[in-house]
Design a protein around this motif. Sequence first.
Motif, PDB file in Angstrom:
ATOM      1  N   VAL A  30      36.013  28.325   9.391  1.00 35.10           N
ATOM      2  CA  VAL A  30      35.669  27.748   8.088  1.00 35.10           C
ATOM      3  C   VAL A  30      34.660  28.628   7.343  1.00 35.10           C
ATOM      4  CG1 VAL A  30      33.795  26.231   8.864  1.00 35.10           C
ATOM      5  CG2 VAL A  30      35.159  25.586   6.888  1.00 35.10           C
ATOM      6  N   MET A  31      33.838  29.374   8.060  1.00 34.18           N
ATOM      7  CA  MET A  31      32.868  30.235   7.402  1.00 34.18           C
ATOM      8  C   MET A  31      33.541  31.416   6.707  1.00 34.18           C
ATOM      9  SD  MET A  31      30.218  28.517   7.721  1.00 34.18           S
ATOM     10  CE  MET A  31      29.137  29.642   6.858  1.00 34.18           C
ATOM     11  N   ASP A  32      34.657  31.900   7.237  1.00 31.85           N
ATOM     12  CA  ASP A  32      35.416  32.950   6.553  1.00 31.85           C
ATOM     13  C   ASP A  32      35.952  32.433   5.220  1.00 31.85           C
ATOM     14  OD1 ASP A  32      34.987  34.726   8.628  1.00 31.85           O
ATOM     15  OD2 ASP A  32      36.898  34.272   9.613  1.00 31.85           O
ATOM     16  N   THR A  33      36.428  31.204   5.235  1.00 33.62           N
ATOM     17  CA  THR A  33      36.942  30.590   4.004  1.00 33.62           C
ATOM     18  C   THR A  33      35.816  30.420   2.990  1.00 33.62           C
ATOM     19  OG1 THR A  33      38.591  29.422   5.322  1.00 33.62           O
ATOM     20  CG2 THR A  33      38.235  28.633   3.080  1.00 33.62           C
ATOM     21  N   ILE A  34      34.657  29.994   3.444  1.00 34.23           N
ATOM     22  CA  ILE A  34      33.508  29.825   2.546  1.00 34.23           C
ATOM     23  C   ILE A  34      33.088  31.167   1.963  1.00 34.23           C
ATOM     24  CG2 ILE A  34      31.050  29.242   2.497  1.00 34.23           C
ATOM     25  CD1 ILE A  34      31.757  26.971   4.500  1.00 34.23           C
ATOM     26  N   GLN A  35      33.036  32.205   2.789  1.00 35.25           N
ATOM     27  CA  GLN A  35      32.663  33.528   2.291  1.00 35.25           C
ATOM     28  C   GLN A  35      33.652  34.031   1.240  1.00 35.25           C
ATOM     29  OE1 GLN A  35      29.821  35.032   2.670  1.00 35.25           O
ATOM     30  NE2 GLN A  35      29.121  33.464   4.096  1.00 35.25           N
ATOM     31  N   SER A  36      34.939  33.748   1.441  1.00 32.62           N
ATOM     32  CA  SER A  36      35.946  34.132   0.447  1.00 32.62           C
ATOM     33  C   SER A  36      35.723  33.366  -0.854  1.00 32.62           C
ATOM     34  CB  SER A  36      37.355  33.857   0.973  1.00 32.62           C
ATOM     35  OG  SER A  36      37.640  34.689   2.068  1.00 32.62           O
ATOM     36  N   CYS A  69      40.303  23.998  -7.999  1.00 30.73           N
ATOM     37  CA  CYS A  69      38.960  23.676  -8.479  1.00 30.73           C
ATOM     38  C   CYS A  69      39.073  22.710  -9.646  1.00 30.73           C
ATOM     39  CB  CYS A  69      38.234  24.933  -8.964  1.00 30.73           C
ATOM     40  SG  CYS A  69      37.695  26.001  -7.646  1.00 30.73           S
ATOM     41  N   ILE A  70      38.063  21.887  -9.802  1.00 28.74           N
ATOM     42  CA  ILE A  70      37.994  20.981 -10.934  1.00 28.74           C
ATOM     43  C   ILE A  70      37.383  21.755 -12.092  1.00 28.74           C
ATOM     44  CG2 ILE A  70      36.959  18.858 -11.812  1.00 28.74           C
ATOM     45  CD1 ILE A  70      36.929  17.879  -8.879  1.00 28.74           C
ATOM     46  N   LYS A  71      37.984  21.659 -13.279  1.00 31.17           N
ATOM     47  CA  LYS A  71      37.468  22.389 -14.442  1.00 31.17           C
ATOM     48  C   LYS A  71      36.014  22.014 -14.704  1.00 31.17           C
ATOM     49  CE  LYS A  71      41.767  23.196 -16.800  1.00 31.17           C
ATOM     50  NZ  LYS A  71      42.474  23.204 -18.065  1.00 31.17           N
ATOM     51  N   GLY A  72      35.224  23.018 -15.024  1.00 27.52           N
ATOM     52  CA  GLY A  72      33.813  22.800 -15.302  1.00 27.52           C
ATOM     53  C   GLY A  72      32.946  22.773 -14.058  1.00 27.52           C
ATOM     54  N   PRO A 101      40.476  32.271 -14.039  1.00 21.79           N
ATOM     55  CA  PRO A 101      40.957  31.355 -12.993  1.00 21.79           C
ATOM     56  C   PRO A 101      41.180  32.024 -11.648  1.00 21.79           C
ATOM     57  CG  PRO A 101      42.184  31.029 -15.025  1.00 21.79           C
ATOM     58  CD  PRO A 101      41.313  32.243 -15.222  1.00 21.79           C
ATOM     59  N   GLU A 102      41.455  33.327 -11.643  1.00 19.33           N
ATOM     60  CA  GLU A 102      41.710  34.022 -10.384  1.00 19.33           C
ATOM     61  C   GLU A 102      40.427  34.294  -9.597  1.00 19.33           C
ATOM     62  OE1 GLU A 102      42.990  35.458 -13.399  1.00 19.33           O
ATOM     63  OE2 GLU A 102      44.789  34.261 -13.113  1.00 19.33           O
ATOM     64  N   THR A 103      39.284  34.311 -10.271  1.00 16.61           N
ATOM     65  CA  THR A 103      38.034  34.642  -9.596  1.00 16.61           C
ATOM     66  C   THR A 103      37.015  33.513  -9.716  1.00 16.61           C
ATOM     67  OG1 THR A 103      37.206  35.730 -11.582  1.00 16.61           O
ATOM     68  CG2 THR A 103      38.316  37.115  -9.942  1.00 16.61           C
ATOM     69  N   VAL A 105      32.850  32.197  -1.988  1.00 12.86           N
ATOM     70  CA  VAL A 105      31.635  32.730  -2.606  1.00 12.86           C
ATOM     71  C   VAL A 105      31.930  34.013  -3.370  1.00 12.86           C
ATOM     72  CG1 VAL A 105      29.388  33.756  -2.056  1.00 12.86           C
ATOM     73  CG2 VAL A 105      30.098  31.647  -0.935  1.00 12.86           C
ATOM     74  N   LYS A 106      32.865  34.797  -2.855  1.00 10.07           N
ATOM     75  CA  LYS A 106      33.230  36.057  -3.514  1.00 10.07           C
ATOM     76  C   LYS A 106      34.292  35.861  -4.588  1.00 10.07           C
ATOM     77  CE  LYS A 106      32.223  38.638   0.674  1.00 10.07           C
ATOM     78  NZ  LYS A 106      32.783  39.305   1.837  1.00 10.07           N
ATOM     79  N   GLY A 107      34.795  34.629  -4.747  1.00  5.11           N
ATOM     80  CA  GLY A 107      35.830  34.371  -5.751  1.00  5.11           C
ATOM     81  C   GLY A 107      37.186  34.903  -5.357  1.00  5.11           C
ATOM     82  N   LYS A 108      37.462  34.954  -4.056  1.00  2.00           N
ATOM     83  CA  LYS A 108      38.709  35.559  -3.587  1.00  2.00           C
ATOM     84  C   LYS A 108      39.691  34.556  -2.993  1.00  2.00           C
ATOM     85  CE  LYS A 108      36.707  40.032  -2.970  1.00  2.00           C
ATOM     86  NZ  LYS A 108      37.094  41.333  -2.601  1.00  2.00           N
ATOM     87  N   LEU A 109      39.484  33.264  -3.223  1.00  3.57           N
ATOM     88  CA  LEU A 109      40.443  32.280  -2.740  1.00  3.57           C
ATOM     89  C   LEU A 109      41.511  32.047  -3.805  1.00  3.57           C
ATOM     90  CD1 LEU A 109      38.272  29.511  -1.042  1.00  3.57           C
ATOM     91  CD2 LEU A 109      39.645  31.269   0.053  1.00  3.57           C
ATOM     92  N   PRO A 110      42.779  32.024  -3.421  1.00  5.25           N
ATOM     93  CA  PRO A 110      43.830  31.767  -4.412  1.00  5.25           C
ATOM     94  C   PRO A 110      43.734  30.332  -4.939  1.00  5.25           C
ATOM     95  CG  PRO A 110      44.760  31.884  -2.197  1.00  5.25           C
ATOM     96  CD  PRO A 110      43.315  32.258  -2.090  1.00  5.25           C
ATOM     97  N   SER A 111      43.674  30.190  -6.261  1.00  6.24           N
ATOM     98  CA  SER A 111      43.532  28.855  -6.857  1.00  6.24           C
ATOM     99  C   SER A 111      44.746  27.975  -6.575  1.00  6.24           C
ATOM    100  CB  SER A 111      43.281  28.970  -8.354  1.00  6.24           C
ATOM    101  OG  SER A 111      44.339  29.664  -8.978  1.00  6.24           O
TER     102      SER A 111
END
Length: 112
Positions: free
Chosen positions: A26-32, A45-48, A55-57, A34-40
């Motif tokens: 789960v920490m790898d997912t969190i680090q991704s 994510c909830i807007k705002g 949207p990609e980052t 934080v870096k904005g590298k998770l595919p939306s």
Amino acid sequence: VTKMTKNFMTSVQGVSNVYSQHVPLVMDTIQSAVKGKLPSKNYPCIKGSSRSMSPETMIPEEIIIFMVGGVTYEEATKISEFNETNPGKIKIILGGSTVHNSTSFLEEMKAL
């Protein structure tokens, strides 16, 4: 065997608890995140609710993680440490259907 023992001993010198070296997935997912590298597409994510260039980052301000099947004390500890080292930046909230120890986890696996 002697070389392997020597390599092991040098890798754990200065570490008070050898088992604390493991980092939950789960920490790898969190680090991704934080870096904005998770595919939306997979991590909506909830807007705002994020600091975002596009949207990609998206970089969220708060992340809620709920694990169906349960979480472990190790995961809770690592997330608590993350929250302590990143005050005011990103807050992680962890929840789960249960909190597992080794016995409860093995019992659940046996029931499958």
